[in-house]
Design an enzyme around this catalytic site. Structure first.
Site, short mmCIF file in Angstrom:
data_model
loop_
_atom_site.label_atom_id
_atom_site.label_comp_id
_atom_site.label_asym_id
_atom_site.label_seq_id
_atom_site.Cartn_x
_atom_site.Cartn_y
_atom_site.Cartn_z
N ARG A 119 0.83 -1.19 0.00
CA ARG A 119 0.00 0.00 0.00
C ARG A 119 0.87 1.26 0.00
O ARG A 119 1.98 1.27 0.50
CB ARG A 119 -0.90 -0.02 1.24
CG ARG A 119 -1.90 1.12 1.33
CD ARG A 119 -2.93 0.84 2.41
NE ARG A 119 -3.74 2.02 2.66
CZ ARG A 119 -3.55 2.86 3.66
NH1 ARG A 119 -2.56 2.67 4.52
NH2 ARG A 119 -4.34 3.91 3.82
N LYS B 103 4.55 -7.04 11.37
CA LYS B 103 3.72 -7.35 10.21
C LYS B 103 4.00 -8.77 9.70
O LYS B 103 5.13 -9.10 9.35
CB LYS B 103 3.98 -6.33 9.11
CG LYS B 103 3.05 -6.45 7.90
CD LYS B 103 3.17 -5.21 7.04
CE LYS B 103 2.27 -5.25 5.84
NZ LYS B 103 2.27 -3.97 5.09
N ARG C 22 -1.00 4.23 13.09
CA ARG C 22 0.10 3.66 13.86
C ARG C 22 -0.25 3.72 15.35
O ARG C 22 -0.89 4.66 15.80
CB ARG C 22 1.39 4.44 13.62
CG ARG C 22 1.94 4.41 12.22
CD ARG C 22 2.56 3.06 11.90
NE ARG C 22 3.21 3.09 10.59
CZ ARG C 22 2.59 2.86 9.44
NH1 ARG C 22 1.29 2.58 9.44
NH2 ARG C 22 3.24 2.91 8.30
#
Length: 328
Positions: free
Chosen positions: A123, A188, A323
């Site tokens: 992204r 992630k 975040r």
């Protein structure tokens, strides 16, 4: 290409294979085998050990993509809606490839998987690290009889499906991060890139791109600009790429049908079950600006809800990133 792919099949078990044996199996000379091994290293980034008297081997076995194994995971309704399943040794990105050959009809899927991407994308233009044969790179293209304005919620749908598939395969401890990440302990594990095209009033086609880290080499991990992890590091080395791919395709096809009929509504509670950010302090990042607040979950439209000193506001994925407050 055929010889290279056959050589990969021979070496994928991680065992030693003599140059003579490979030459006979492939129908080429031993010097040609050596040249093909060099191509595996230079073109695909594979490390092939060559030991005199023993032959060639990969450092570890590779589970190469297998169309039959992937299709075996499909339910009968999903199989009927699969227009094509394409497996590529290498491509620029599965999303780019899917975007060049979109479904011809509404309500059916075209699926692309690759062992390796030369230009994998995440992204907001970020690169996606894509070493050969050890991670999952998959794109599902689906044509909706919907206007473009009704497709933004698909990132959340794909996130829900991926989180549920991981749980089904025995993985736990993961969460979703709005709008498109799977995290484990703040690192992630997987990312999602949804790209839509078509007429403003419909029909519109979405390409649902997913990257799952099964095993990321340290050398490649150094290129990733955020904390990351993979299934191997999380103790899940036994999960099959082909099984995950097949289950993902099956469930994404069902999800696309449901989304086409009922939009995001049926997925919101499923999202909430994995949302690890609810009621946490966060930074909302828009361009070079950061706004602090409390993340209050997802609105029916798919927008995230931020609460700050001025009250609650909704923000869509194309505008912003999210975040945890401790990350800045």
């Amino acid at each position: 290409m055929r010889v290279r792919n056959h050589l990969l099949q021979q070496l994928s078990d991680g065992r030693f294979h003599s140059g003579q044996q490979l030459a006979q199996t492939l129908g080429i000379s031993r010097s040609a085998v050596w040249k093909q091994v060099q191509r595996l290293e230079s073109e695909l980034g594979l490390s092939v050990s060559a030991v005199r008297g023993r032959g060639y081997r990969l450092p570890r076995p590779l589970e190469l993509l297998d169309a039959g194994r992937i299709r075996s995971e499909l339910s009968t309704p999903a199989a009927a809606l699969l227009e094509s399943l394409s497996l590529l040794p290498t491509t620029d990105s599965t999303n780019s490839r899917a975007s060049r050959e979109l479904p011809r009809e509404s309500g059916c899927a075209r699926v692309w998987l690759a062992e390796h991407q030369t230009d994998g994308r995440g992204r907001r233009g970020r690169p996606w690290v894509s070493n050969f044969g050890e991670n999952l790179y998959i794109s599902v293209a689906w044509r909706f009889d919907l206007p473009m304005s009704e497709l933004p919620g698909l990132s959340l749908v794909v996130g829900v499906v991926l989180a549920e598939v991981l749980a089904y395969l025995g993985f736990d401890g993961h969460s979703v991060k709005w709008p498109n990440d799977i995290l484990v302990g703040g690192r992630k594990l997987a990312g999602i890139l949804v790209e839509a095209s078509g007429e403003a009033d419909g029909p519109a086609t979405a390409v649902l791109g997913i990257g799952v880290n099964f095993r990321v080499h340290e050398a490649h991990g150094g290129q990733i600009d955020q904390p990351w992890t993979d299934l191997s590091r999380e103790g899940s080395r036994s999960i099959s790429r082909n099984q995950m791919a097949g289950i993902l395709v099956d469930r994404l096809i069902h999800a696309c049908r449901l989304y086409g009929d009922r939009r995001l509504g049926p997925f919101l509670e499923r999202w909430n079950a994995y949302d690890g950010f609810v009621d946490q302090p966060v930074w909302l990042i828009r361009g070079g600006q950061s706004v602090a607040g409390i993340y209050r979950g997802v609105a029916p439209s798919g927008a995230m809800i931020l609460e700050d000193a001025s009250g609650r506001s909704e923000h869509h994925a194309g505008e912003v990133s999210l975040r945890r407050k401790v990350e800045i």
